[in-house]
Design an enzyme around this catalytic site. Structure first.
Site, PDB file in Angstrom:
ATOM      1  NE  ARG A 164      -3.611  -2.144   2.775  1.00 33.55           N
ATOM      2  CZ  ARG A 164      -3.349  -3.321   3.335  1.00 33.55           C
ATOM      3  NH1 ARG A 164      -2.138  -3.553   3.836  1.00 33.55           N
ATOM      4  NH2 ARG A 164      -4.275  -4.258   3.399  1.00 33.55           N
ATOM      5  CE  LYS A 191      -7.598   0.035   5.074  1.00 35.47           C
ATOM      6  NZ  LYS A 191      -8.135   0.193   3.700  1.00 35.47           N
ATOM      7  CG  HIS A 271      -4.950  -0.062  -4.270  1.00 36.74           C
ATOM      8  ND1 HIS A 271      -4.585  -0.554  -3.028  1.00 36.74           N
ATOM      9  CD2 HIS A 271      -5.737  -1.016  -4.823  1.00 36.74           C
ATOM     10  CE1 HIS A 271      -5.134  -1.736  -2.842  1.00 36.74           C
ATOM     11  NE2 HIS A 271      -5.838  -2.050  -3.913  1.00 36.74           N
ATOM     12  NE  ARG A 274      -2.932  -4.257  -0.988  1.00 41.25           N
ATOM     13  CZ  ARG A 274      -2.401  -5.100  -0.100  1.00 41.25           C
ATOM     14  NH1 ARG A 274      -1.082  -5.180   0.003  1.00 41.25           N
ATOM     15  NH2 ARG A 274      -3.159  -5.844   0.688  1.00 41.25           N
ATOM     16  CG  HIS A 297      -4.893  -9.290  -0.113  1.00 40.18           C
ATOM     17  ND1 HIS A 297      -3.982  -8.951  -1.083  1.00 40.18           N
ATOM     18  CD2 HIS A 297      -5.828  -8.308  -0.115  1.00 40.18           C
ATOM     19  CE1 HIS A 297      -4.358  -7.823  -1.667  1.00 40.18           C
ATOM     20  NE2 HIS A 297      -5.469  -7.415  -1.097  1.00 40.18           N
ATOM     21  CE1 TYR A 306      -6.659  -5.772  -6.856  1.00 39.01           C
ATOM     22  CE2 TYR A 306      -6.186  -7.159  -4.975  1.00 39.01           C
ATOM     23  CZ  TYR A 306      -6.363  -5.911  -5.521  1.00 39.01           C
ATOM     24  OH  TYR A 306      -6.257  -4.800  -4.734  1.00 39.01           O
TER      25      TYR A 306
END
Length: 322
Positions: A164, A191, A271, A274, A297, A306
């Site tokens: 990120r 995050k 973003h 990523r 993730h 994705y």
């Protein structure tokens, strides 16, 4: 004038001026300190912004269910459903933290949100992934001056690590560990890791002309420092500044460099680095658990968009017929 008063450090500790009351927790310095540290600065900023927006509209705390429902209805045409849902979540948290009855659990507020989502839709704008092929075109167009070396390292490390923007610019020089296979970057906080457990990300030696390890090494040669942030501003004279690059600068740099390479920057953001790694790796057949190990993730569900987008043309039904 709204009765809403925001705590400067922690938006959870808000109060109403009605009756001159105050929050006992806000008066306890030790409690306030730990509550404040339970939130990242970005989260605190987001909560303060949400509450200020509610206050500027005429909202009061504690709020009634009717008031929150009217607030949502008044902004249904100007704010995305996801933005409104976030504001409801903020109001809910503030009421819970202050031990006030929570209007956001009421049927009128929930029904209002359901109606807005049904009429407006809930699809979110997603950053366009920077695919491997476009990344290479962009990198080939970069110069070899200080800013070019910084941007090459920034974009390659951001892409290869699936970072990120906030994680990327938050890296410090002591976070770099050299190993035989390349580099290990120590991500101290992210995050989704507010407790600071940390995570290691492997950046392998590249097999193409665009090696992220070599790019970072070239930038560190320009930087010539042992402490402080890795990625810093560079002025128009090529002078490296001592402060940390801002998170939103990643989007600006990427879009500028895409335009310079003849690629339309519309839809790209920080973003995109990523998303680009996740999409490109999925298209190349990398197992999803390996992709998640790089991006952090938590599950395949978080990667699903994705994976879905990357496979739009694999075994496409129309492709077999036309």
């Amino acid at each position: 004038m709204s009765d809403l008063v925001l705590n400067r450090h922690n938006p959870f500790l808000s109060r109403s001026t009605k009756g001159g009351g105050s929050n006992d927790l806000a008066a306890d310095g030790a409690v306030e300190h730990f509550i404040r540290e339970s939130l990242s600065e970005n989260t605190r900023k987001a909560y303060r912004a949400d509450l200020a927006h509610f206050s500027d509209w005429g909202g009061e705390l504690p709020a009634s269910a009717d008031l929150v429902a009217r607030y949502l209805a008044d902004h249904a045409d100007t704010l995305a459903p996801s933005s409104l849902a976030r504001r409801v979540a903020t109001l809910s948290k503030v009421h819970k933290a202050n031990a006030w009855p929570n209007p956001c659990r009421s049927e009128i507020v929930q029904a209002t949100m359901r109606g807005i989502k049904r009429l407006k839709g809930t699809a979110q704008d997603q950053a366009r992934p920077l695919l491997r092929e476009d990344l290479f075109i962009l990198l080939d167009a970069l110069g070899d001056d200080a800013r070019g070396k910084r941007d090459r390292a920034l974009l390659l490390i951001g892409w290869a690590g699936g970072f990120r923007s906030s994680e990327l610019v938050g890296l410090d020089l002591p976070d770099i560990e050299e190993v035989r296979e390349g580099l290990v970057l120590h991500l101290r906080r992210s995050k989704t890791d507010q407790t600071g457990q940390g995570r290691k990300i492997g950046i392998p030696l590249g097999r193409t002309r665009h090696c992220p390890v070599a790019a970072l090494s070239a930038w560190l040669g320009v930087l010539n420092k042992d402490e402080g942030p890795i990625f810093r501003p560079v002025d128009r004279h090529g002078n490296v500044q001592p402060d940390r690059l801002r998170s939103d600068a990643v989007s600006t740099i990427l879009r500028d460099r895409l335009g310079g390479a003849g690629i339309d920057p519309e839809g790209y953001s920080g973003h995109s680095l990523r998303a680009g790694l996740a999409t490109s790796a999925t298209k190349a057949g990398v197992p999803t658990y390996k992709v998640r190990a790089q991006t952090g993730h938590a599950s395949d569900l978080m990667l699903s968009r994705y994976v879905r987008d990357a496979g739009l043309f694999d075994g496409n039904a129309a492709g077999a017929l036309l």
